[in-house]
Every structure is written in C-alpha cells, then in structure tokens.
Enzyme design. Structure first.
Site, PDB file in Angstrom:
ATOM      1  CG  ASP A 187      -5.427   4.592   5.801  1.00  0.00           C
ATOM      2  OD1 ASP A 187      -5.536   4.210   4.629  1.00  0.00           O
ATOM      3  OD2 ASP A 187      -4.330   4.744   6.363  1.00  0.00           O
ATOM      4  CG  HIS A 221      -1.376   3.725   5.139  1.00  0.00           C
ATOM      5  ND1 HIS A 221      -2.684   3.347   5.183  1.00  0.00           N
ATOM      6  CD2 HIS A 221      -0.757   2.777   4.395  1.00  0.00           C
ATOM      7  CE1 HIS A 221      -2.853   2.235   4.489  1.00  0.00           C
ATOM      8  NE2 HIS A 221      -1.681   1.866   4.003  1.00  0.00           N
ATOM      9  CB  SER A 252      -0.945   0.012   1.201  1.00  0.00           C
ATOM     10  OG  SER A 252      -0.218   0.102   2.404  1.00  0.00           O
TER      11      SER A 252
END
Length: 192
Positions: free
Chosen positions: A133, A92, A53
C-alpha cells in the site's frame, strides 16, 4: 368554536409527540454509536468494505466490526486505516511490522533480539492486490503509524449488510426515493 380549538390542540399535541419520538430515536442512535466508539476505542467502530481488494476474505459490501484497544498490530492482522488528508477507510492486511526506535522505523535486522520495543510502524497490502500500500499512503509516508493512522482491527463481520450504504452513495437519486417513501409513510400513518 370550542370544538375547533380542541381538535387543533390535539393535532398539535400529536405533531409534537411525533417530533419528540423522532428526536428520541435519533439521540438514542447517536448515544449507541458514541458508546460503541468509547467501548472499542475506535472513532468508527463499524465500517463497510468499499472495494474488492480484500477478496476472498471480505467482499464489497461486508460490514466490519472493529476493535482498537490492542497496543500493537500483529503480522497478518486485518486493520482499517485512514490515509492522512482523506476520510475513506481502507481495509487491508498487515504484511510487515517495523519497531520504532528514536522516532525512525528500523528494519527487523537492525533491532537486536533482546529489544522489547513494540512494533509501531506497519506496512499493509490488500489480499487481492499485487503490490503493497505504499502508493496509497500520504505523500512521503512509507509506513502506517499504529497510534495515528489505524482506525481499528477487524474482529467480526456481517456479509453484504453494508451494501445498502454503497448503493446510497453511488446512486444519489436512491436517497431521494427513500426519503420520499418515508415521508409518504408518515403522512399515511397520520391519517389513520
């Protein structure tokens, strides 16, 4: 009879020395990990990227070094967080920050320019993901809280080094093979 006791005593001493050496190695590794945790203020100062990701910034299997001493996260900073109720670290990028005023996240427009409230609420997104997210967060959670959810900010990495841990978790039989090889090495080393 005396020679039998002498050889038996020496093999017992040798076995005890090996056990103590093994305990020393384990305790040293544990102390280094805990020392690194205290130094970085992170419960997990080193993590492995488990998915794609964050490509192209980080590949699956990259080993990340974290730092958690900053009071706030900046826009664009790459952070590692745990979802409440799950113990899987997610890597992230922070795509939006919201100041927290009176216990609630406020939009940036609602905060006047003179306010010195530090941003505490974060919204994250993987570089390789289309959406943010919010679907990954815990139920009824729209943002990450800096102090509660963030494990640390990425400060460095080593490419592909963590792939060994991914292989061991995805293929349990590999753990058995490695333990067997290590046991065989101990037995063969004893005979020398």
């Amino acid at each position: 009879m005396l020679s039998f006791l002498s050889s038996n005593l020496s093999s017992t001493r040798q076995s005890m020395a090996q056990v103590l050496n093994f305990a020393l190695v384990l305790s040293t590794a544990f102390m280094l990990w805990k020392g690194l945790s205290v130094f970085t203020a992170s419960s997990s100062p080193i993590v492995v990227v488990l998915s794609g990701s964050m490509e192209p910034a980080f590949q699956r299997g990259d080993l990340l070094f974290l730092w958690n001493r900053s009071p706030r996260a900046e826009l664009g900073e790459i952070v590692v967080y745990n979802v409440r109720g799950k113990d899987i670290p997610i890597v992230h990028r922070v795509v939006r920050t919201f100041p927290q005023i009176e216990g609630k996240a406020k939009k940036v427009k609602e905060v006047n320019e003179a306010s010195s409230v530090p941003p505490n609420m974060l919204l994250t997104k993987g570089d390789n993901n289309i959406a943010d997210d919010t679907e990954l967060y815990a139920k009824n959670q729209d943002f990450l809280h800096r102090e509660e959810d963030i494990v640390g900010s990425v400060r460095g990495y080593m490419p592909m080094v963590g792939y060994v841990t991914i292989m061991l978790s995805e293929h349990p039989w590999l753990k058995t093979v490695l333990l067997g090889i290590m046991g065989l090495m101990v037995i063969l080393q004893r005979e020398q």
